[in-house]
Design a protein around this motif. Structure first.
Motif, PDB file in Angstrom:
ATOM      1  N   LEU A 100       0.831  -1.202   0.000  1.00  0.00           N
ATOM      2  CA  LEU A 100       0.000   0.000   0.000  1.00  0.00           C
ATOM      3  C   LEU A 100       0.864   1.250   0.000  1.00  0.00           C
ATOM      4  CD1 LEU A 100      -2.555  -0.929   2.831  1.00  0.00           C
ATOM      5  CD2 LEU A 100      -2.825  -1.304   0.373  1.00  0.00           C
ATOM      6  N   MET A 101       0.315   2.317  -0.599  1.00  0.00           N
ATOM      7  CA  MET A 101       0.888   3.654  -0.523  1.00  0.00           C
ATOM      8  C   MET A 101      -0.207   4.565   0.033  1.00  0.00           C
ATOM      9  SD  MET A 101       3.054   3.833  -4.108  1.00  0.00           S
ATOM     10  CE  MET A 101       4.138   5.142  -3.537  1.00  0.00           C
ATOM     11  N   PRO A 102      -0.346   4.651   1.344  1.00  0.00           N
ATOM     12  CA  PRO A 102      -1.459   5.405   1.926  1.00  0.00           C
ATOM     13  C   PRO A 102      -1.414   6.897   1.638  1.00  0.00           C
ATOM     14  CG  PRO A 102      -0.403   3.966   3.550  1.00  0.00           C
ATOM     15  CD  PRO A 102       0.490   4.022   2.363  1.00  0.00           C
ATOM     16  N   ASP A 103      -0.213   7.432   1.381  1.00  0.00           N
ATOM     17  CA  ASP A 103      -0.068   8.863   1.126  1.00  0.00           C
ATOM     18  C   ASP A 103       0.348   9.117  -0.313  1.00  0.00           C
ATOM     19  OD1 ASP A 103      -0.243  10.302   3.921  1.00  0.00           O
ATOM     20  OD2 ASP A 103       0.968   8.512   4.248  1.00  0.00           O
ATOM     21  N   PHE A 104      -0.565   9.707  -1.107  1.00  0.00           N
ATOM     22  CA  PHE A 104      -0.277  10.107  -2.484  1.00  0.00           C
ATOM     23  C   PHE A 104       0.202   8.910  -3.296  1.00  0.00           C
ATOM     24  CE2 PHE A 104       0.933  13.549   0.502  1.00  0.00           C
ATOM     25  CZ  PHE A 104      -0.265  14.234   0.415  1.00  0.00           C
ATOM     26  N   SER A 105      -0.684   7.926  -3.352  1.00  0.00           N
ATOM     27  CA  SER A 105      -0.381   6.678  -4.046  1.00  0.00           C
ATOM     28  C   SER A 105       0.063   6.958  -5.475  1.00  0.00           C
ATOM     29  CB  SER A 105      -1.618   5.778  -4.043  1.00  0.00           C
ATOM     30  OG  SER A 105      -1.359   4.552  -4.672  1.00  0.00           O
ATOM     31  N   ASN A 106       1.071   6.251  -5.904  1.00  0.00           N
ATOM     32  CA  ASN A 106       1.620   6.404  -7.249  1.00  0.00           C
ATOM     33  C   ASN A 106       0.933   5.401  -8.174  1.00  0.00           C
ATOM     34  OD1 ASN A 106       3.267   6.733  -9.500  1.00  0.00           O
ATOM     35  ND2 ASN A 106       5.019   5.682  -8.619  1.00  0.00           N
ATOM     36  N   PRO A 107       0.184   5.868  -9.200  1.00  0.00           N
ATOM     37  CA  PRO A 107       0.140   7.212  -9.764  1.00  0.00           C
ATOM     38  C   PRO A 107      -1.116   8.020  -9.436  1.00  0.00           C
ATOM     39  CG  PRO A 107      -0.725   5.687 -11.360  1.00  0.00           C
ATOM     40  CD  PRO A 107      -0.394   4.866 -10.125  1.00  0.00           C
ATOM     41  N   SER A 108      -2.090   7.438  -8.744  1.00  0.00           N
ATOM     42  CA  SER A 108      -3.406   8.078  -8.632  1.00  0.00           C
ATOM     43  C   SER A 108      -3.391   9.325  -7.771  1.00  0.00           C
ATOM     44  CB  SER A 108      -4.420   7.078  -8.064  1.00  0.00           C
ATOM     45  OG  SER A 108      -4.140   6.807  -6.699  1.00  0.00           O
ATOM     46  N   GLY A 109      -2.442   9.427  -6.839  1.00  0.00           N
ATOM     47  CA  GLY A 109      -2.428  10.549  -5.915  1.00  0.00           C
ATOM     48  C   GLY A 109      -3.371  10.400  -4.742  1.00  0.00           C
ATOM     49  N   TYR A 158       3.453  16.343   0.998  1.00  0.00           N
ATOM     50  CA  TYR A 158       2.123  16.953   0.964  1.00  0.00           C
ATOM     51  C   TYR A 158       2.289  18.404   0.525  1.00  0.00           C
ATOM     52  CZ  TYR A 158       3.922  17.587   5.738  1.00  0.00           C
ATOM     53  OH  TYR A 158       4.721  17.826   6.829  1.00  0.00           O
ATOM     54  N   LEU A 159       1.417  18.827  -0.400  1.00  0.00           N
ATOM     55  CA  LEU A 159       1.555  20.148  -1.007  1.00  0.00           C
ATOM     56  C   LEU A 159       0.464  21.122  -0.585  1.00  0.00           C
ATOM     57  CD1 LEU A 159       2.578  19.083  -4.638  1.00  0.00           C
ATOM     58  CD2 LEU A 159       4.036  19.449  -2.617  1.00  0.00           C
ATOM     59  N   ASP A 160      -0.718  20.614  -0.282  1.00  0.00           N
ATOM     60  CA  ASP A 160      -1.835  21.478   0.086  1.00  0.00           C
ATOM     61  C   ASP A 160      -2.269  21.288   1.538  1.00  0.00           C
ATOM     62  OD1 ASP A 160      -1.895  22.468  -2.485  1.00  0.00           O
ATOM     63  OD2 ASP A 160      -3.416  21.066  -3.158  1.00  0.00           O
ATOM     64  N   ASP A 161      -2.125  20.095   2.058  1.00  0.00           N
ATOM     65  CA  ASP A 161      -2.563  19.796   3.416  1.00  0.00           C
ATOM     66  C   ASP A 161      -1.346  19.572   4.305  1.00  0.00           C
ATOM     67  OD1 ASP A 161      -5.282  19.785   2.527  1.00  0.00           O
ATOM     68  OD2 ASP A 161      -4.936  17.783   1.715  1.00  0.00           O
TER      69      ASP A 161
END
Length: 481
Positions: A246-255, A287-290
């Motif tokens: 799993l990629m819980p933070d900003f999964s590659n590629p879906s974000g 993280y770019l916005d949050d």
């Protein structure tokens, strides 16, 4: 699927398929196509037993010949197989090798890999490492599991983020991918199933396949990231995976990024079902916005997860230092396996990494500012030049997961762009089977001028594929990547 068993009932599958009369083409071909789509979305994981031909025919109000022909087509394409005593079972065919190795040609715009240039702190870190090298050089030069000071720095950072960690729980590897490979190669047995997000990182899919494992895809959607929790719970009951990646933070590629509540529920579900989760945090702090969220493994027993991370995205891809964090006993076992493969990661790199990990907040602050600027440039260019594309604004990570207009093919776009010096990864690289040819990942890791050139090239290629003559060249400055 709503069923908790490993069999899709006729009524359930008919409900997902919908009326065949509304679909184009012969009914048997439409049914086969819908089953492939459901498998690609993770709603029919590999190993799911399809209903008997007679039962599905009755549920869909079609002839048994229609269902039998659809099943035959699925078997011929590798999307299903017939097993003795189990009937027709969903399979995940191997995808074509569509992900290229990184290019070092300065005449190439490299967008197949989401990799920014080095952070400004890299060279000073190596200067400091060189100053400290004489002390380390007085020894034998091996550091199985990692230099103590680097392991301590990594453990301290986990602790500061809300995941109390001792240095004995950390193993230093030659990059994040190396950490993932170590876990997969050590713990996975041929035939074991691995739950993966869909789409996901191509390297993880390749590692599972190389180890003889079978991927169980579960759909992820940046628009509804917590939906994966319920889908994963069903897939686990149906397929009994040994490991989840799993990629819980900003999964590659879906974000996609799981909420705090979503990651707690998913973590607890997988742990209760006896699934070891490999958590890839390579983009967790981009993280770019949050702001930051609790680590996925917070509150779980340490043995529930193996968290992997590294400096490739935060600092530079050329700095091949990564790590894994887990229960001390499992860390020792994985460290021993790593020692049989390689005695040590380079000590100069580890010394530099120790400096950078201690200063990682400052490194990340600069990296986030750079990525925000480039993301906004890329989104503006896509909106202006390719208005038919859907380009969701990612709230973190390194790339935009673009949905192409109906009838478009990312494979065709990538093939047409390559001779022009624009290298991208087609959508199929991020899925199992033949999924995601209608998507294209576009990283925002290059300088703004190069991103504008790249989108202009994509727009020209897209127009040429639709109606115009072949595009012959891109007007662009030479860029070293």
């Amino acid at each position: 699927m709503p069923s908790a068993s490993d069999q899709s009932t006729a009524a359930e599958l008919a409900g997902l398929v919908g009326p065949l009369g509304n679909l184009p083409g012969p009914r048997y071909a439409a049914l086969a196509r819908r089953v492939r789509e459901l498998a690609a979305l993770g709603q029919l994981p590999p190993g799911t037993r399809l209903p008997a031909e007679r039962d599905l025919a009755a549920a869909l109000a079609v002839s048994r010949v229609t269902v039998a022909s659809a099943y035959r087509l699925l078997r011929e394409e590798g999307h299903a197989s017939t097993r003795h005593g189990a009937g027709t079972v969903v399979e995940a065919p191997a995808a074509d090798p569509v992900w290229t190795t990184p290019s070092t040609d300065p005449a190439i715009l490299e967008l197949a890999h989401a990799a920014p240039e080095a952070a400004p702190q890299l060279v000073p870190a190596y200067r400091e490492a060189l100053d400290r090298l004489p002390v380390v050089a007085a020894g034998h030069g091996y550091a199985p599991g990692g230099l103590p000071e680097l392991r301590s720095a990594i453990a301290d950072r986990y602790t500061a983020r809300g995941l109390p960690t001792d240095p004995e729980q950390v193993v230093v590897t030659a990059g994040t991918g190396d950490a993932t490979a170590l876990v997969i190669e050590t713990l996975l047995q041929p035939g074991d199933r691995v739950l993966v997000e869909h789409p996901t990182y191509p390297g993880a899919l390749a590692l599972v396949t190389a180890a003889g494992g079978r991927c169980v895809p579960v759909a992820v959607d940046a628009g509804d990231p917590d939906a994966v929790v319920g889908a994963a719970s069903i897939a686990v009951r149906q397929s009994s995976p040994r490991i989840a990646f799993l990629m819980p933070d900003f999964s590659n590629p879906s974000g996609a990024r799981l909420s705090a509540a979503g990651r707690r529920r998913l973590a607890a579900t997988l742990w209760q079902q006896g699934v070891l989760t490999v958590v890839d945090e390579v983009a967790a702090e981009l993280y770019l916005d949050d702001g930051p969220l609790p680590p996925y493994a917070a509150g779980l027993p340490d043995a529930a997860t193996v968290t992997v991370g590294g400096l490739s995205k935060a600092v530079w891809g050329g700095l091949r230092v990564g790590w894994l964090r887990t229960d001390a006993a499992l860390a020792a076992s994985l460290g021993a396996a790593l020692g049989r493969r390689q005695l040590s990661v380079g000590l100069l790199d580890q010394l530099a990494a120790a400096v950078l990990v201690r200063d990682l907040d400052a490194v990340l602050e600069g990296r986030r500012a750079l990525l925000r600027e480039r993301r906004d440039v890329l989104l503006a260019e896509l909106a202006a030049r390719l208005p038919g594309w859907t380009a969701p604004r990612p709230r973190g990570g390194l790339s935009v997961w673009c949905a192409l207009p109906p009838g478009s093919s990312s494979a065709a776009l990538v093939a047409a762009a390559a001779p022009l010096g624009l290298v991208l990864a087609e959508g199929r690289a991020f899925g199992t089977g033949t999924a995601f040819d209608d998507h294209l990942r576009v990283p925002f890791t290059l300088p703004a001028a190069d991103l504008r050139t790249a989108v202009a090239g994509l727009a020209a290629v897209d127009a040429a594929l639709r109606s115009g003559p072949p595009v012959r060249s891109l007007a662009r400055p030479v860029t070293v990547v």
